[in-house]
Design a protein around this motif. Structure first.
Motif, short mmCIF file in Angstrom:
data_model
loop_
_atom_site.label_atom_id
_atom_site.label_comp_id
_atom_site.label_asym_id
_atom_site.label_seq_id
_atom_site.Cartn_x
_atom_site.Cartn_y
_atom_site.Cartn_z
N ALA A 93 0.86 -1.18 0.00
CA ALA A 93 0.00 0.00 0.00
C ALA A 93 0.89 1.23 0.00
O ALA A 93 1.91 1.28 0.68
N GLU A 94 0.47 2.22 -0.78
CA GLU A 94 1.25 3.45 -0.85
C GLU A 94 0.95 4.31 0.38
O GLU A 94 -0.20 4.50 0.77
N ALA A 95 2.00 4.81 0.97
CA ALA A 95 1.86 5.72 2.11
C ALA A 95 2.64 6.99 1.78
O ALA A 95 3.84 6.95 1.58
N ARG A 96 1.90 8.09 1.69
CA ARG A 96 2.59 9.34 1.37
C ARG A 96 2.08 10.43 2.29
O ARG A 96 0.95 10.41 2.76
N ALA A 97 2.96 11.36 2.55
CA ALA A 97 2.60 12.49 3.40
C ALA A 97 1.86 13.52 2.54
O ALA A 97 2.17 13.69 1.36
N PRO A 98 0.87 14.22 3.12
CA PRO A 98 0.17 15.25 2.34
C PRO A 98 1.13 16.41 2.03
O PRO A 98 2.04 16.72 2.79
N SER A 99 0.90 17.02 0.91
CA SER A 99 1.75 18.14 0.49
C SER A 99 1.47 19.37 1.35
O SER A 99 0.49 19.42 2.11
#
Length: 108
Positions: A93-99
């Protein structure tokens, strides 16, 4: 006398004997200057008796628990339970921080 009571008394005696040996080793090696404290105090004999008694309670309980657990029988064959219906598989699963812009729009 029932066999269980005989076993309990036997293991309590063994536990208190182990406690006596343990306290003797503590005194012999002068752990934490214990021998010097016992000899210098007028209540030294009482302290040794209490030390032996309290350790005796602990070691007797452990000895009896060990004896009871040693009476267990090893089961033959399957041990029961429910069989596993499926195997576990990893899921990526992709985990990214919000911009920075997304954080500002949310009010953070």
């Amino acid at each position: 006398m029932p066999e269980l009571v005989k076993m309990y008394i036997r293991n309590v005696v063994i536990g208190f004997a182990i406690a006596a040996a343990f306290v003797a080793v503590l005194l012999w090696f002068n752990v934490m200057n214990l021998w010097s404290l016992v000899v210098a105090s007028d209540a030294g004999l009482l302290a040794v008796a209490l030390l032996w008694f309290m350790h005796g309670i602990v070691f007797a309980g452990v000895q009896f628990g060990w004896a009871v657990m040693a009476m267990a029988e090893i089961p033959n064959g399957p041990r029961g339970g429910t069989p596993v219906a499926h195997q576990l598989q990893s899921v990526h699963a992709e985990a990214r921080a919000p911009s920075r812009l997304e954080r500002q729009l949310r009010g953070h």
